[in-house]
Design a protein around this motif. Sequence first.
Motif, mmCIF file in Angstrom:
data_model
loop_
_atom_site.group_PDB
_atom_site.id
_atom_site.type_symbol
_atom_site.label_atom_id
_atom_site.label_comp_id
_atom_site.label_asym_id
_atom_site.label_seq_id
_atom_site.Cartn_x
_atom_site.Cartn_y
_atom_site.Cartn_z
ATOM 1 N N PRO A 7 30.807 49.499 40.280
ATOM 2 C CA PRO A 7 30.550 48.106 40.035
ATOM 3 C C PRO A 7 31.305 48.059 38.105
ATOM 4 C CG PRO A 7 28.459 49.596 40.085
ATOM 5 C CD PRO A 7 29.661 50.253 40.587
ATOM 6 N N PHE A 8 32.207 47.282 38.052
ATOM 7 C CA PHE A 8 32.172 46.358 36.954
ATOM 8 C C PHE A 8 31.263 45.806 37.007
ATOM 9 C CE2 PHE A 8 34.557 44.001 33.904
ATOM 10 C CZ PHE A 8 34.833 45.154 32.883
ATOM 11 N N SER A 9 30.660 45.771 35.331
ATOM 12 C CA SER A 9 29.739 44.204 34.954
ATOM 13 C C SER A 9 29.680 43.456 33.918
ATOM 14 C CB SER A 9 28.162 44.154 35.185
ATOM 15 O OG SER A 9 28.091 45.196 34.234
ATOM 16 N N GLY A 10 31.045 44.252 33.346
ATOM 17 C CA GLY A 10 31.482 44.045 31.819
ATOM 18 C C GLY A 10 32.331 42.835 32.082
ATOM 19 N N LYS A 11 33.185 42.149 30.504
ATOM 20 C CA LYS A 11 34.018 41.466 30.772
ATOM 21 C C LYS A 11 35.132 42.118 31.220
ATOM 22 C CE LYS A 11 35.951 38.943 26.408
ATOM 23 N NZ LYS A 11 35.944 39.785 24.450
ATOM 24 N N ARG A 12 35.785 40.237 31.242
ATOM 25 C CA ARG A 12 36.585 40.099 32.327
ATOM 26 C C ARG A 12 38.413 39.884 30.889
ATOM 27 N NH1 ARG A 12 37.748 43.135 36.848
ATOM 28 N NH2 ARG A 12 35.363 43.075 37.635
ATOM 29 N N ARG A 225 40.186 49.481 39.380
ATOM 30 C CA ARG A 225 38.433 50.088 39.639
ATOM 31 C C ARG A 225 37.787 49.267 39.430
ATOM 32 N NH1 ARG A 225 40.050 54.752 36.672
ATOM 33 N NH2 ARG A 225 40.927 56.475 38.357
ATOM 34 N N GLY A 226 35.898 48.620 40.295
ATOM 35 C CA GLY A 226 35.139 48.455 39.461
ATOM 36 C C GLY A 226 35.128 46.548 40.216
#
Length: 252
Positions: A7-12, A225-226
Motif C-alpha cells: 500500500p502506498f499512502s504517501g504523496k503523489r 507498485r503500491g
Amino acid sequence: MGIMSEPFSGKRIKSGIPGFDDLIEGGFPDQSTILITGSTGTGKTTFVAQYIYKGAEEYGEPGVLVSLEERAKDIRREMEQFGWDLEKYEKQGLIAIVDGVSSISGIPSEEKFVLEDTLNVDNFLRYIYRVVKSINAKRLAIDSIPSIAFRLQNEGEIRKVLLKLNTILLEMGVTSLLTTEAPDPKGGKISKYGIEEYISRGVVLLDLQEKNIELKRYLLVRKMRGTKHSMRKYPFEITSRGVVVYPSGEIY
C-alpha cells in the motif's frame, strides 16, 4: 484491475499529462523511479519533457532534464511546437537541462549544464546529483538509459550501473522518469536490457499499433507498485499541447 500488494499512502507527483493520472490513483508515487519504455518514435522524449515542463509551469516544482540523445538547444526548439518555453523556467531556476550530447560529439557547448565525462558512470552520477541539488529539484528525467549503457561490455556491468543509478536517485529524493527502448513489446521484451524494469517502481509502455491501415498510439501501465491500475491499453495522442491520454476512450 492489477492491485499491487504494497500500500502506498504517501504523496503523489502529478505527471502533467492530461488523462494519465486517472490511471494511477492521482500521480506517480513520490520519490520513486519510473521507466518509460517504447520503440522508436512512440513519444518517450515528449512524455518525459512534458513531465518536467508541466512540473515547473503548473506545480512550481523544479526539475532536471538530462538529454543524452539530443542537444539542449534542439530539445528547446522541438518543445516550442507545444508552446512550451523551457528557457523561461530555466532562467527562473525551475528547470535545468543537462546537455549530455555536445561533449560526446566534440561540439563546443554554451550550456550552463554540460556533461563532460559520459564514460565514467560515477562521474556522471555525481554531476547529476550536483545539478539536482543546485536547483533543489523534485523531478528528474533521463533520456535515455541505452545512452548511458551502450559503452558497457556485458550484462553484469549494465546491471551494476543501473542498480547504482537507482540507489543514487532514491538518495536524491526525486521522482524520476527514465526512458529506454522496447525492442519487441509484442514478444514480451519491454526493455532493451531486460533489467531496467526491475529497478523501477513503475513501468509505462508506449507503443504504436496498426489499426485500419494507420498507426495508432497506445499506453499501458505495466507496473506501478503500491497503486491500483488497469492492465488495459489506452489510446493517447501527441497533440499541439503535448501528450494527451484518453482513459475513457476507445481501447484497442
